[in-house]
Structure formats: C-alpha cells, structure tokens
Design an enzyme around this catalytic site. Structure first.
Site, PDB file in Angstrom:
ATOM      1  N   LEU A  35      86.205   6.007  87.761  1.00 16.74           N
ATOM      2  CA  LEU A  35      84.930   6.939  87.208  1.00 16.74           C
ATOM      3  C   LEU A  35      84.320   8.029  88.130  1.00 16.74           C
ATOM      4  O   LEU A  35      84.340   9.068  87.639  1.00 16.74           O
ATOM      5  CB  LEU A  35      83.748   5.964  87.080  1.00 16.74           C
ATOM      6  CG  LEU A  35      82.790   6.555  86.628  1.00 16.74           C
ATOM      7  CD1 LEU A  35      82.392   6.482  85.055  1.00 16.74           C
ATOM      8  CD2 LEU A  35      81.209   5.950  87.074  1.00 16.74           C
ATOM      9  N   ARG A  48      72.650   3.232 100.656  1.00 17.65           N
ATOM     10  CA  ARG A  48      73.425   2.669  99.640  1.00 17.65           C
ATOM     11  C   ARG A  48      73.770   1.292  99.672  1.00 17.65           C
ATOM     12  O   ARG A  48      73.684   0.640  98.517  1.00 17.65           O
ATOM     13  CB  ARG A  48      74.493   3.609  99.244  1.00 17.65           C
ATOM     14  CG  ARG A  48      73.965   5.030  99.042  1.00 17.65           C
ATOM     15  CD  ARG A  48      75.200   5.960  98.869  1.00 17.65           C
ATOM     16  NE  ARG A  48      74.666   7.044  97.951  1.00 17.65           N
ATOM     17  CZ  ARG A  48      75.423   8.179  97.586  1.00 17.65           C
ATOM     18  NH1 ARG A  48      76.707   8.181  97.598  1.00 17.65           N
ATOM     19  NH2 ARG A  48      74.849   9.242  96.598  1.00 17.65           N
ATOM     20  N   HIS A  52      74.791  19.960  89.738  1.00 20.04           N
ATOM     21  CA  HIS A  52      75.824  20.955  89.659  1.00 20.04           C
ATOM     22  C   HIS A  52      75.080  21.994  88.895  1.00 20.04           C
ATOM     23  O   HIS A  52      75.451  23.144  89.162  1.00 20.04           O
ATOM     24  CB  HIS A  52      77.018  20.158  89.012  1.00 20.04           C
ATOM     25  CG  HIS A  52      77.776  19.066  89.770  1.00 20.04           C
ATOM     26  ND1 HIS A  52      78.281  19.618  90.911  1.00 20.04           N
ATOM     27  CD2 HIS A  52      78.050  17.700  89.514  1.00 20.04           C
ATOM     28  CE1 HIS A  52      78.889  18.554  91.417  1.00 20.04           C
ATOM     29  NE2 HIS A  52      78.714  17.502  90.538  1.00 20.04           N
ATOM     30  N   THR A 108      85.245   7.462  81.049  1.00 22.49           N
ATOM     31  CA  THR A 108      84.724   8.729  80.487  1.00 22.49           C
ATOM     32  C   THR A 108      83.335   8.177  79.570  1.00 22.49           C
ATOM     33  O   THR A 108      83.615   7.394  78.613  1.00 22.49           O
ATOM     34  CB  THR A 108      85.302   9.774  79.685  1.00 22.49           C
ATOM     35  OG1 THR A 108      86.183  10.231  80.360  1.00 22.49           O
ATOM     36  CG2 THR A 108      84.454  10.655  78.779  1.00 22.49           C
ATOM     37  N   THR A 131      75.398  15.548  87.684  1.00 20.60           N
ATOM     38  CA  THR A 131      75.616  16.874  86.721  1.00 20.60           C
ATOM     39  C   THR A 131      74.452  17.540  86.729  1.00 20.60           C
ATOM     40  O   THR A 131      74.633  18.843  86.674  1.00 20.60           O
ATOM     41  CB  THR A 131      75.929  16.072  85.179  1.00 20.60           C
ATOM     42  OG1 THR A 131      76.830  15.306  85.309  1.00 20.60           O
ATOM     43  CG2 THR A 131      76.410  17.238  84.355  1.00 20.60           C
TER      44      THR A 131
END
Lengths: 346, 346, 346, 346
Positions: free
Chosen positions: C264, C202, C43, C290, C40
C-alpha cells in the site's frame, strides 16, 4: 500392552493384553498419553447398524489421541523431522495418496480412507503405530488438548470453510464440536456468534467458549432472534452441528441471501428440502464437512492453540482411566458431558 | 407504442397501445428489436399461483430483450459512456445498490430487486426505459443474440461458479438454459460434458451445443454411464437444470467426492435429501443459482460471444412477431421448442 | 458556507466562503461534522509535482469525512434507503459504473475515477454533495470515527486481501494506516502481529493497536527477529505500508515461501527487485492495494467497528478547527502525529 | 545400466555404466523410455555459477522423464495402486511432507525439496527409483509426451493460477514453456492469446500451439498492439516466461488494471520496478511460479492431454539418443530448438 478391544459382533468393549504394534518403515510408534471418547465410539460400543456393517472385530477402538514417539521406522527416522521423545498427535484418517481426491489436495475425502479405531487398530491402548506423515508435533500443546484435536479440527474445518472475519455465525447444536465451533469462530474474528441447543448445560459450555448469544429452541424463537440480531439480514454462516432435519430447516431459513451453510452433524434420516425457496432463490452455498483438511486444518488449529486464541478446555468435562470406559460411555449417553478424556499413560 | 400487456388477474396477454415510457435522469430509452420468451412468461400467461401472487396488473410483460438506445436521461448522457444509436441489451433485475447483498457485490440477490416484466413494465413492447447502469453495449453481437443473454447468462453463472478448465460436467435437463450450459462448459475448457434429458429433441440441441455424450434416462442408466465415463470417480460439476427431485438425487449421486452441484432448475415441490450420505460424507458443495452476477457474468458472456467461443444460435428454434404471442407460448408448452424469439423492431 | 480551497497553482490552502453545492437527482447533500487530514492533503498543500499535475484549482480539498444528510435528490429520495438526519460517511472515489473494472466488481480501480478533494470539490467544507450510492450510514459509529473510515478502509483492504485467521503478519511502516492494519489483523484473528518503524512514537501507537511485537530497524535486526518469532518460516503476510525500497526488500525477505506481500505504501522512486530469488523461487504473491473495495471493505469495516473488535481511536492524536489547517498540516510534517481530525460542524 | 553423469566440477556430462538404483520400501523402480532436456540441464552441462554451487558430483543428470514400472518396494506394492508394467511419469521434486509448505498443500515450495538430476540421481539413465507418491500413471498418454509433463506442468501451473475462461492472455517469451502456456490458455478457454518473442522460429511454434496473434518486439510495438487488441484495457493475465527485465516492464504495462502477472522466467539479474505506478495504482497481482502444484497441476494436465484439448507435440523439434547428449545440448544453445527429447529405452 493394554487395549480396549471390540472382540466380537456385539455391544461393549473389553480391556485386553495385546502385543505392541509393529512399527513399519514409514511409521512411528507412539506411547499414548491421552485419548478422547467420541460419539462414534458410542455407536461402536452399542454396535448399531452402522458399526456392525463397518467394523471387523477383533479391533482396538479409539481415534482421538496424543502421546510420545518411542520408536521410528527406517524411512521415518532418516528424514530427521520427528524424533523419539516428541510429543505428538495424529490425523486418524490413513489415506492412499493416489486417488483423485488425494491428488487434488482433498485427502480428507480419500476413496480408500482407513480410519484408526474403525478400519484398523486404534488408540485406546498403551501404544499405536501411525504413518509418520499423519503425525504432527504438539510443540508445547499439552497431550490432553492434543487428544481432542481430531474433533476440534472438525470444528476448525467447518468454521474456516467460510470467510469469518467480521461475519455473523449461527451454530446449531452445542455438543462438543458445536462448542468448539463457537470458540473457533471467535478466534477467527467473527463479529457475532449465536449458539442454539435444547440442552441448557451445553449452552453453558457454548457461553464458556465465547458465544455472544445462546438460544434454546425450547423457549426462544430462534429465527426471529437471529433476524433481530442481524438487522433482518440473517447470518453469513450457519454451522449445522445438530444433524436434525429441524436443524437443516432452521439453517436454511437463518442464513442470509448469498450466505453459507456448512453441515457437519450427521443426520440418521432424510430431510425434506424446498430447494427453490431455501437454496436457489436465496443463492445459498451448502458444504458437507468430512474430517479435517490434511493438513491445513491441523496447521490453523495449532496456530490458534499455541497463540492462546482458542482454548478448548472448558468443553472437557470428564476424565477416566482406560478401565472405566463403561462409565465414560455412560456420561456421553446421559447427554450431560462435554468432551470425555481417557487418561492412559504419561 | 405497441405492448403485450397482462391487463388483469387472468390468463393470457393482450397487445395494446401504451404511451412510450418516460426516460428518467439516470435512464436510457431503448427501441426494442428482439425479445426472448421465457418459461416465466409462460407462468405469467397461464396466471399460475406464483404469477397471481407476484404480479400487479396492468403490466407490460417481457424481461429478455435487446435493441437500440434512442434517448438518454440527463445523468446518463453526461457520462458519455452510452450514446443514442448504441445497440444494447440489459440486465432485467433493477437493484437497490444499498442492501447488504448489493454492497457485497451480490446484486443478483438484492433484497429489493424489481424485475422488468414482473415487478415493473417489461420489454414485449416497442420501447422500454432502463437505468443506464443496467445497460450493456452489444459491441457487434446481433440483437437476436443480445435478446437471449439473460437466460444465456443464467447458464454462464451456473457453469462458471466452478473451476471448469479440465473438468468433467454433467448437465441434467436440456431446456434452453441446459443447452446453453453445455456450450458454456465447452467454451470454458471442460474435458467432458455429458447432457441428460428425456426429450430426444432437446438432446439433439445439446449435441449441437457441443455435448460429448447425451443420455436419455428413459433408456440409459445415467449414473452407471457417468461412472463409466469418469473412471468410476463421478463428475466434478453437476449443473442441475431440470428442477425435478429425481434430478437432485441423480445430481448428488453423480457428483464425485468433493464435487459440486450448482442448482438452477426451480422445483415445484420438495425433495427428500439424505444429507449424511449424499452431502456430508461426500464433502459436496451445493450452490443455488439466481440470475446473473452483476456484472461479471455479462462480461464473461460477452467475451465468449465476441470471440466466437460460444454460439447459442442452434438453440433458437422459433421466431414470432409480437402479434403471435399465443403461438409462441404454445410452442413452448408443447416442449418441442428451444429458445423462442419475438421480432419486434429494427 | 466555509471551505478550505486551493485557489491557484501554489502551496497552501485558504478558507473561503463558497456556495453550498447543488444536490443532483442521484445525490445527497451532507453537513460535514468531522474530516480527516491525509498525507495526500499534505502533498496538495505543498503543491508537489504530483499535485500540480493532477489538480485543477480552484478546488475545495478533503476526501475523508463524515456528517449528516440534510437534503436528498429526487432519485436518492425515492429509494427511501437514506433519509435526512442520517449520520453517514462516504467513499470518496466516484466511479463510472461502466468500465471493465466497474463491471467486474473492482470499482476501486475504475478507469474514470473522480476523487473528491482531488478531481472534484471535497469535504473540508460545511457541506458536500455525494452520489447516494457512495454514501453509507454510520449506524451508531461516531462521526469522528466515520471521518477516518477512508484510511481505515485502506488498512482493511490491505489486511483482508489474505486469509488472516491463524496467520502471522508483519506490518512495515506504522503511519496511521500501518497502525490501523495492526488493529485489523488482530480483529481478523491473526496469531502474531509484528510491526516495524524507525519512529518510536509510531511504534507506541502500533502497540496500542495490538501489535504483539514492535521492532525498530534502527536497532533491531528485523529479518532475524521475524524468523525467530516464526520458527524460521517467515510470515504469512507482509503489509508494506512504508513505501520505501528498503521496505520492499524486507517484505520479500520476511515473507515465507508461498507467502503474500500486500503493498500500500506508495514509493517515490523505483526499487531493484531480484525476481528470481525473491518472488519466483519463493512462490510469493504480491498485491497492489488501491483504495477500498466498493463496498465489501466498507461492510467488513463497519462490522468490526460496530462489534467493538476494532477501535481506531488510539491513532487519533490531534484535532483542529477548519481555521487551523496550517497547524494540522504542520503536525503531520513533523512526523509525530497519528491521525489528524478537523472538527467542522455538529 | 547406462547413465549420463556429471563426474566432477567441470563442464560436460559423460555416459557411464552405473548400478541400477536400489528400490526402497516406498519406491518404485522405473525403466526410462523417454526423457526431456531442459534449460536447467544446459546450466548443469556448462557448469555455471548456479550449478557449481548446487550440485555435488558425481551425479546422474535429468529430471524430465517417463517410462515403465519394473519393480515395487514393499509398501508401494501393498497399496496395489501401481503395478509392474504401468507406464508412468513422475514429479521430480521429492518433498519432505512435514514442513509448513507441505502441510499447507504447497509441496512445490517444500523447504527440503530434493530435485532429481540436481540434488539426487536423475533420469538420463536406463533406470530411476522414485518414491511411489511422486509417480503418476500415464493412462494412455505416450511416454514421449509423458517425458515433458514436467515443463508442460510449469505452463499449466502458470496459466491456471488465474481465472482463464473468457480471459485475454499475453505470453512473453516463447521458449518451450511459453509455447506450452499458449496451448494451455487455449485449452482453458481464453478468448484471446497473444504471444511475443524476438525469435521468429519460436513465434511459429506459438502459432502452432494456438496463439491468436504473435508479436515480435523487434518490429512490433507490443504494448500498442496489446492495447489495440483489448479495446484499450490491457490483458487480464500476463505469463512472463522470458526472464528479461524488459519482459517485466512490458508485463506490468500490458496487464489491465486489476490484472495479474504470473512470473516463471527466471532472470539472471535484478529489475527496476516502479511499484507505485505499475503495481499499487494498477491493483496488480504478481505471482511467482515454482514447479508444479502437487498434484493438482498434474491432474489438470492429464485431463487436458487425455481429452485431446492440449497437444504439446508441435513443440517437440528434436530427438536424440543418450549417446548424442552433446548434440542435444548444442541445438538448445543455438536457440532454434523447441523441446528436445532423449530416446532412452522402450
């Protein structure tokens, strides 16, 4: 075939030759490899008041077993899901499928349950016939372990009837099922598992099954220790496996506000309960455990066993042949045994 | 302002002038319109052993109420969710928000609960200050009904802690909360609601709330009738609202295999329980009911009331002014009252 | 104090001197020790369409943090549950407490949520003020781990919204939260955890967190392998953390009949769904994740961490000072980072 | 006996003489009194792509029925739970009992389901043989209603897979199962039931089943009305019975944050889903409904019917004899029919 039989209304069992059971259209016939001896078998041996009211001799005893399918009834065969040669174990409660409980998915509480070795011929014998729907493949689990999936399933039912991941669990009473419960709680992600018993040998087995802390009420203040270990809150879940009224009192006191007490140990007398203080004001949930959920419990147990998350073998302390049943019963009476196995076939 | 106050460690309450309470930054100040008188208030009036150990006089009594917001603290105002003039009721348990239970969404079991009218000043007064988070708008529900949403919520909690649609329910004890439970079970889609009490007046109220069948243990064989009405199965859910050991015995016997007993009635003494026969072999779940779930219970209750599915008014049998508290206490003692209301403001 | 601030409607953040925030009556003031950098924040840095519509600069960024209480507001202090010197972390969603979702115990879905670092000043700063009810003590968990309990909690929420003990789990997408989900599933007693990602780095982290099997859709036939590993059944639970439409398709196909897909990963575009084949005839349950359940998720997470059942540290790959935010953002963009930490105070 | 048979790979069905089916050891033979005609039968009649891939003619059609037991197989008889002369209906999914889903109590998702009238001979005939375990006594419910307990059970499954008491429910699509869902929601204590369809005749049936509000998307703004009726929150539960992509979009938009969408209507094409906006950020749960839970759904349905809480008869709009199957199919195609019944025997 050989069978351990309760011949009449008196203590003991005898080894007899009996005909191999018929295999009905929905049945499979199983060659028994291993069987487990249970506290219930001890009651039957001793012919206590429960046994004398429930059993109708002559009857072959034994309800915990595993072995190999040797014959399938017509309907059992047609499905193609079980085959001769499959290593299997079976749920020993034969249920009606039609009562309210069966229809609600609670077959373990069927109103017309027939238990093998109690209400119909059992598994301390070379062969047993079982309804195909009661039979589960072992898929690689050894028959020695398969033979104790009945009591192990009691523990799985007791523990998993709660939200276990991250929880704190107190197991009261470390007989075989209590010890199994310790292992199940660990496998299911409990954060703290405390086990309590007066018998040091049993506490050793509980530790072997993964108990973080073991307590002996003979010397330890169980409640004080539980509070200390839980920051004063009490535990999320108590598994009451002792069947003693003192276990009940301890269970209610040790559970946290809003906690849960799952009761499996069957007491021989009544308990005084202060419902206001111990249940209502604490917002507790109590749950009585009978048998194994048919068949969620078996599925979960098989997953744990096959993944290696749960290994009940530390609890197996003795092995006997069918002929030595008297010795098997004696080691259980002596209180030094964990789980006792009969080696029957191969 | 006027307030009914327990002035010292002795029976009774007195009407006194007291300052209007301060309204803290997170609080709202409420002008009380109606209040409900509860069995707890009777214990406080009589100054029994529970009351004398718990209360620290002087204290304004009363925990069931509804009224109108007249002032908001700084933080309560900024949110804009409550406003002066809103008709509201409030949860009387003021909780800490930080203990394990609060963090798990079980605030009704908070380890540091302060109950208004018991641990801090209450609602039998012209004004009360409450944390804004405890306050709920009535949205059209009359304050007379708002004033009894605390005990009505006890019934909602008791009944809805089960899967009610299509179920069979036995309510043992038809005091106000028992009668409310009857109405809640009907609203939630129970197929059969049976209510039992020794008091014919209470059975009338239970019928007015929608009981399909009422039984009087004085003349009816409650267990036999329950079995008959359920095809021999017993009921899915027992709501134990009597608090009598005989109620407990009946509850365990009347519940079906795999059924549920939710206990709200608080007994004054212990009960002998045969856990093996009554809980374990029956696979029962027992649940102790404290307060109201914060705030699911309030939400469900408000839905039922606003939709007209539940109307508790038949249970309201008496109304008094603050000045007549002695009479209000007396009608409760006489056992002929349903719910008793104090008319305080407007 | 220092703060990383989005000063205007454009890419980037700048380090500025800002006043230490006020500590309101219900707040605590926290000296930030560590903070986590999240997708986030990327972003927000890049000022994409979501960010430009949601944020109102100037604003201090950052929502994952832990530190030490240095001041308590009047109401926060009076409770005595938090004290200056306590090491703490906090839920970054500040909720209203009054909407339907808050009243139902679903505060993570509050209609008026204010997220720190998005809707109000955040934690990439020397100090942050938080409502006391959002704050949780670390009780021995290091602040570096405390700083990532927000995304770790996303994983706990995703995984524990299913019955995990004995289950088979597929994690699609092994960013930090996917890797955490692997560890949570193991801690909660999953029998098989399979992780899938295109990025080999990953997959290494997923293995470090306990994945039994890792798959790379670049070379592996994920569905075929999942079926093979589950005896043809498919998995009980899919955690969809990738946010790619191809992940959705794989999720629905890999879940067993009656299984569960918890979603998710937030996709940036729509997905074509064959509801008949993939959801209805399969009897699937889908659940949108959420935030973190307030505060069950935090409780469970703290239990896992304190018991040593879950260790997120293998996922922490980079640490930077506040001054080096541009580098922190860059390693995330490069796709080679696990979790990135800002070291702010001490 | 008479039987409606799909003779070959082409549209239509023909009435033929066929031998009365054998009654196996676990079966009962049932004289069919009434049968229901379903949308599935329409697909079979028309020989669409689904039907042509699934059915192997020749086959007797029909899966919704009720009648009278005329013969019992040896094992079915021995239990004594069913008897000749019993009026019964039956679950039409014949399941294996051994797959993962059967073992988990999700037999409605059995991997080897055989549906009568689709995979094996069906009920549009004078007689049908069914496994005794699939058969349920009507206990006073008329066979005309018994004949539609299959689709009624779809509605019961859809609605009761949610917590209904006090909830707000939107039913999208008012074919017979949608109309039944309205009645089930009312019986289960919903506070508000809104039903939507383009067809005014179907909205009439929905009102007859108890819908508080009916909406026609042709003229009404469904979303705006739903928000208005729910104080802006959206509904707790959407039952998606239309199978249209536009229904899916409406379902996700109409559900409240944290709400639930249960999907039964089977779409013939894919839907574009914005998972981020519609599922993840809303915290929705989606559930795909297949068949009826075996046998909880049947139990709950029987309770509702026997207690008079649910009366599906307003939805029955047409009755035909076996000979008039073409007319029965036609009224369904015309879209003006509710439920269509075949009167077969007596």
């Amino acid at each position: 075939m050989r069978a351990l039989v309760k011949e009449g209304p008196r203590p003991g069992m005898v080894l007899r030759e009996r005909p191999v059971p018929d295999c009905g259209p929905s049945d499979v016939l199983i060659r028994v490899h291993h069987a487990g001896v249970c506290g219930t078998d001890l009651h039957i041996w001793e012919w206590d008041s429960w046994a004398s009211q429930r059993l109708k001799p002559p009857l072959t005893i034994g309800h915990e077993f595993a072995g190999e399918i040797v014959e399938l009834g017509r309907e059992a065969a047609v499905a193609g899901l079980l085959e001769a040669g499959d290593k299997v174990t079976a749920e020993g409660h034969v249920v009606c499928g039609h009562c309210l409980q069966c229809r609600l998915g609670a077959g373990h509480l069927c109103q017309r349950t027939q238990i093998i070795g109690v209400d119909r011929d059992g598994a301390f014998a070379d062969y047993i016939a079982m309804p195909a729907s009661n039979v589960m493949k072992l898929d690689g689990i050894p028959t020695e372990i398969g033979a104790i999936m009945d009591p192990l399933g009691n523990a799985v039912h007791t523990v998993l009837e709660a939200s276990v991941p991250g929880s704190t669990v107190l197991v009261l009473g470390c007989g075989p099922i209590g010890c199994f419960a310790v292992g199940v709680a660990r496998a299911a992600g409990a954060s703290l598992v405390v086990a309590s018993d007066f018998n040091p040998r049993r506490l050793e087995l509980a530790r072997a099954m993964g108990a973080h802390v073991t307590l002996n009420p003979g010397g330890d203040d169980v409640l004080a220790r539980v509070r200390e270990l839980t920051g004063g809150d009490g535990v999320d879940l108590v598994c009451e496996m002792s069947g003693h009224p003192s276990g009940h009192a301890q269970a209610f006191a040790a559970a946290r506000l809003g906690g849960r007490v799952n009761l499996l140990g069957t007491p021989s007398r009544t308990t005084e309960v202060d419902f206001a203080r111990d249940v209502i004001f604490k917002g507790l949930t109590l749950y009585g455990v009978t048998g194994r959920k048919m068949y969620q419990t078996w599925h979960q147990m098989r997953r744990f066993l096959r993944a290696g998350q749960l290994d009940p073998r530390p609890v197996i302390t003795h092995r006997f042949s069918l002929e030595c049943i008297a010795e098997a019963i004696q080691v259980i009476k002596d209180g030094q045994a964990g789980k006792v196995i009969l080696e029957i076939g191969a």
